[in-house]
Design a protein around this motif. Structure first.
Motif, PDB file in Angstrom:
ATOM      1  N   LEU A 134     -49.698 -29.045  -7.492  1.00 57.60           N
ATOM      2  CA  LEU A 134     -48.452 -29.816  -7.612  1.00 57.60           C
ATOM      3  C   LEU A 134     -47.626 -29.748  -6.372  1.00 57.60           C
ATOM      4  N   VAL A 135     -46.882 -30.802  -6.165  1.00 57.62           N
ATOM      5  CA  VAL A 135     -46.156 -30.724  -4.810  1.00 57.62           C
ATOM      6  C   VAL A 135     -44.712 -31.477  -5.268  1.00 57.62           C
TER       7      VAL A 135
ATOM      8  N   THR B 201     -32.639 -38.059  -1.940  1.00 58.32           N
ATOM      9  CA  THR B 201     -33.733 -38.613  -2.575  1.00 58.32           C
ATOM     10  C   THR B 201     -34.101 -37.632  -3.534  1.00 58.32           C
ATOM     11  N   PRO B 202     -33.965 -38.088  -4.789  1.00 56.97           N
ATOM     12  CA  PRO B 202     -34.336 -36.991  -5.996  1.00 56.97           C
ATOM     13  C   PRO B 202     -35.609 -36.552  -6.044  1.00 56.97           C
ATOM     14  N   PRO B 203     -36.035 -35.354  -6.592  1.00 58.42           N
ATOM     15  CA  PRO B 203     -37.306 -34.856  -6.609  1.00 58.42           C
ATOM     16  C   PRO B 203     -38.250 -35.754  -7.217  1.00 58.42           C
ATOM     17  N   GLN B 204     -39.620 -35.632  -6.550  1.00 56.50           N
ATOM     18  CA  GLN B 204     -40.700 -36.073  -7.355  1.00 56.50           C
ATOM     19  C   GLN B 204     -41.740 -35.196  -7.286  1.00 56.50           C
ATOM     20  N   LEU B 205     -42.586 -35.417  -8.269  1.00 54.99           N
ATOM     21  CA  LEU B 205     -43.707 -34.334  -8.710  1.00 54.99           C
ATOM     22  C   LEU B 205     -45.063 -35.109  -8.575  1.00 54.99           C
ATOM     23  N   LEU B 206     -45.746 -34.502  -7.672  1.00 54.56           N
ATOM     24  CA  LEU B 206     -47.006 -35.184  -7.375  1.00 54.56           C
ATOM     25  C   LEU B 206     -48.329 -34.237  -7.591  1.00 54.56           C
ATOM     26  N   LEU B 207     -49.584 -34.811  -7.887  1.00 57.86           N
ATOM     27  CA  LEU B 207     -50.605 -34.118  -8.213  1.00 57.86           C
ATOM     28  C   LEU B 207     -51.476 -34.438  -6.956  1.00 57.86           C
ATOM     29  N   PHE B 208     -51.996 -33.416  -6.253  1.00 57.87           N
ATOM     30  CA  PHE B 208     -53.033 -33.368  -5.162  1.00 57.87           C
ATOM     31  C   PHE B 208     -54.136 -32.677  -5.339  1.00 57.87           C
TER      32      PHE B 208
ATOM     33  N   ARG C 269     -40.892 -38.942 -11.609  1.00 59.95           N
ATOM     34  CA  ARG C 269     -39.689 -38.756 -10.712  1.00 59.95           C
ATOM     35  C   ARG C 269     -38.181 -38.514 -11.361  1.00 59.95           C
ATOM     36  N   SER C 270     -37.479 -37.625 -10.551  1.00 62.80           N
ATOM     37  CA  SER C 270     -36.155 -37.332 -11.381  1.00 62.80           C
ATOM     38  C   SER C 270     -35.330 -38.774 -11.046  1.00 62.80           C
ATOM     39  N   PRO C 271     -34.474 -38.884 -12.047  1.00 68.38           N
ATOM     40  CA  PRO C 271     -33.494 -40.066 -11.921  1.00 68.38           C
ATOM     41  C   PRO C 271     -32.681 -40.037 -10.525  1.00 68.38           C
ATOM     42  N   GLU C 272     -32.078 -40.879 -10.244  1.00 64.36           N
ATOM     43  CA  GLU C 272     -30.776 -41.020  -9.157  1.00 64.36           C
ATOM     44  C   GLU C 272     -29.568 -40.662 -10.021  1.00 64.36           C
ATOM     45  N   ASN C 273     -29.127 -39.437  -9.798  1.00 64.76           N
ATOM     46  CA  ASN C 273     -27.917 -39.051 -10.534  1.00 64.76           C
ATOM     47  C   ASN C 273     -26.791 -39.253  -9.929  1.00 64.76           C
ATOM     48  N   PHE C 274     -26.668 -39.770  -8.665  1.00 64.12           N
ATOM     49  CA  PHE C 274     -25.372 -40.146  -8.078  1.00 64.12           C
ATOM     50  C   PHE C 274     -25.831 -41.176  -7.016  1.00 64.12           C
TER      51      PHE C 274
ATOM     52  N   GLU D  15     -41.167 -34.393   5.060  1.00 63.55           N
ATOM     53  CA  GLU D  15     -39.879 -34.437   5.440  1.00 63.55           C
ATOM     54  C   GLU D  15     -39.046 -33.946   4.277  1.00 63.55           C
ATOM     55  N   GLY D  16     -37.959 -33.436   4.626  1.00 61.11           N
ATOM     56  CA  GLY D  16     -37.263 -32.947   3.413  1.00 61.11           C
ATOM     57  C   GLY D  16     -37.436 -31.408   3.006  1.00 61.11           C
ATOM     58  N   THR D  17     -37.214 -31.270   1.718  1.00 61.01           N
ATOM     59  CA  THR D  17     -37.676 -29.838   1.164  1.00 61.01           C
ATOM     60  C   THR D  17     -38.999 -30.161   0.554  1.00 61.01           C
ATOM     61  N   VAL D  18     -40.032 -29.389   0.734  1.00 58.76           N
ATOM     62  CA  VAL D  18     -41.525 -29.682  -0.047  1.00 58.76           C
ATOM     63  C   VAL D  18     -41.987 -28.454  -0.474  1.00 58.76           C
TER      64      VAL D  18
END
Length: 545
Positions: free
Chosen positions: A227-228, A235-242, A258-263, A207-210
């Motif tokens: 990397l994903v 929903t802020p970006p999160q970086l995953l290792l797969f 994880r990026s912080p929630e900026n708003f 879901e979303g932009t990946v």
């Protein structure tokens, strides 16, 4: 060491003491578009201007490049000459230069790993008795292909709204990314003795932009790790290792950052809609904002629509903080010219179709009013670069649809764009104004030429950067001057630092963005600090119409 003055170009390591250098540095070393026209073999401590040229193209080409490939049994070098934005000729060679031209369609994209060649034709390609459609992904043994073999195997077939977005090699596996009606999907193909094995990567976010890419920068060093990056508008970006070899489920332990929630996204809802364009094509757009409105929402509307670039909704911190958190609504339109639905969608919005892409954007603005979301005077539209051309055309062609416009680092004068900086490299996208047939349709979208007095133009901010070396600042300067001379509320902003990216660092980019957003809010009469959001769930929700 390797010391190189500032210039456009690339390097590729051959060994610790040798680079392949593609650079516009030096007299006569640049193409008409300002990019490198030679590839040099550069030794450590040598003068880059006197190192031997092993590959070159003429002044009229777009650019050349070279890179090493260590995925084969021995070192091989690839040399690329881009004749135009969507046209290139490729050779395989060695340190003395190119040896064998690769017999592929010039507008096809391709990737090599070991003895495998993967090709994505841009147009239907009949080869080996089979016609492969545009945007299919086909594979063949490279050694067989070089020997004259043409029996490709098909790994991916496109559909009406099923389009290949990217493909890359990792540890001799081919990973593909595609969209099904804008929803991301991923698959992996592994070559076998008789056939390829297909595996759906259904544990990746869907879901979303990946985006997915190899953990290792060098293809020959890849070991199955990717990397994903996953996000959506709230929903802020999160970086995953797969690990493609181990294939564990994506748990918290796989999340690297994880990026912080900026708003504050509480009460925000993400919905998908479709507008009907002038030729009845359905144009999708994503809306983010409060669940319920009063028909007078302050709307920020944006799009790009060019160069086959897919513009998917993402976590936009500046807009979130300065627009959504204060009660506004944001909309991203997937107009033609982009790559969301493949080459067909792109081609429909380039050259003479560029005007149609602009019609798409106006149709989305009209649909927001039709649906009761807002009023024309409350729609603030923004676009940059090719998107700036879009916004300039909203001013001259559809002024009644908008309350304010922010036109950043734009193309505006389509009569002279090919003579300014990198402009000649975009002829494939827009057309050649020096050809009468092309100028006939380019003149219609050249906002500098179509702006006339006595029109209901909304307030517009034209912004550029003094050091932009891609789109000449002269476009914005002359458009602002003309509009002001005609008596329109046109404003101009040009910071001294930064290039086409609107700043050399985050501080400068934030200043540029906030300046533009504050202009839009003021121009549509929105006093954001007194606008109260409606209550809603903290996480927000997603739905489709």
């Amino acid at each position: 060491g390797f010391n190189l003055p500032e210039a456009k170009g690339y390097v590729s390591w051959l060994d610790p003491d040798t680079l392949l250098l593609s650079s516009a540095l030096g007299n006569g070393m640049a193409t008409r578009s300002g990019y490198a026209r030679t590839v040099r073999l550069w030794k450590r401590d040598a003068d880059p201007l006197t190192t031997p040229v092993i590959f070159e193209a003429g002044f009229e080409s777009l650019e050349v490049s070279g890179h090493s490939d260590r995925t084969g049994r021995s070192e091989r070098l690839w040399f690329i000459e881009k004749r135009a934005f969507y046209e290139k000729i490729s050779w395989i060679g060695d340190r003395s230069g190119p040896r064998t031209q690769i017999d592929l369609p010039r507008d096809a994209s391709w990737r090599v790993f070991g003895d495998w060649l993967a090709v994505r034709p841009r147009k239907p390609w009949t080869v080996g008795g089979t016609t492969h459609p545009a945007d299919a992904l086909i594979v063949i043994s490279l050694s067989s292909f070089l020997a004259g073999g043409r029996r490709f195997e098909t790994l991916f077939q496109p559909g009406e709204r099923r389009s290949l977005q990217s493909f890359f090699w990792n540890d001799e596996k081919l990973i593909i990314s595609y969209l099904v009606n804008l929803v991301p999907r991923f698959e992996m193909f592994t070559p076998g003795h008789q056939e390829w094995t297909r595996r759906v990567l259904d544990t990746l976010p869907a879901e979303g932009t990946v985006h997915v890419w190899s953990f290792d920068a060098a293809v020959h060093e890849t070991n199955g790790e990717v990397l994903v990056c996953a996000q959506d508008p709230i929903t802020p970006p999160q970086l995953l290792l797969f690990d493609l070899n181990a294939a564990p489920s994506l748990s918290a332990s796989a999340i690297l950052k994880r990026s912080p929630e900026n708003f504050d996204a509480s009460g925000l809802v993400v919905t998908r809609h479709e507008a009907v364009s002038i030729d009845h094509e359905l144009i999708p757009y994503t809306q983010v904002g409060p669940a319920n409105g009063n028909g007078d929402a302050p709307v920020h509307l944006s799009a790009y629509g060019g160069f086959g670039t897919s513009l998917l909704p993402y976590y936009n911190s500046p807009l979130g903080k300065l627009w959504l958190e204060r009660g506004g609504t944001c909309v991203v339109a997937n107009i033609r010219g982009g790559g969301e639905f493949g080459t067909r969608w792109h081609d429909a919005g380039r050259r003479q179709g560029k005007r149609l892409a602009h019609d798409d954007f106006a149709a989305v603005a009209a649909d927001l009013v039709r649906r009761g979301v807002t009023l024309p005077r409350r729609i603030a539209a923004e676009g940059r670069s090719n998107g700036g051309l879009l916004i300039a055309n909203m001013l001259t062609r559809y002024p009644e649809h908008f309350g304010a416009l922010f036109c950043a680092v734009p193309l505006v004068d389509m009569r002279r764009y090919t003579k300014l900086l990198a402009g000649a490299s975009w002829i494939d996208e827009y057309g050649d104004p020096d050809k009468a047939d092309d100028w006939a349709f380019l003149r219609e979208i050249s906002a500098y030429h179509t702006a006339t007095p006595g029109q209901p133009y909304p307030p517009i901010l034209l912004a550029t950067m003094k050091r932009d070396d891609r789109v000449h600042p002269g476009h914005a300067r002359k458009m602002a001057a003309k509009l002001q001379a005609l008596g329109y509320p046109a404003y101009f902003y040009e910071p001294g630092a930064g290039g086409h990216g609107c700043g050399k660092d985050n501080r400068e980019r934030a200043a540029f963005t906030s300046f533009g957003i504050n202009f839009l809010r003021s121009a549509i009469g929105w006093h954001a600090d007194s606008f109260h959001k409606r209550p809603g769930a903290r996480e927000g929700r997603t739905s489709d119409e």
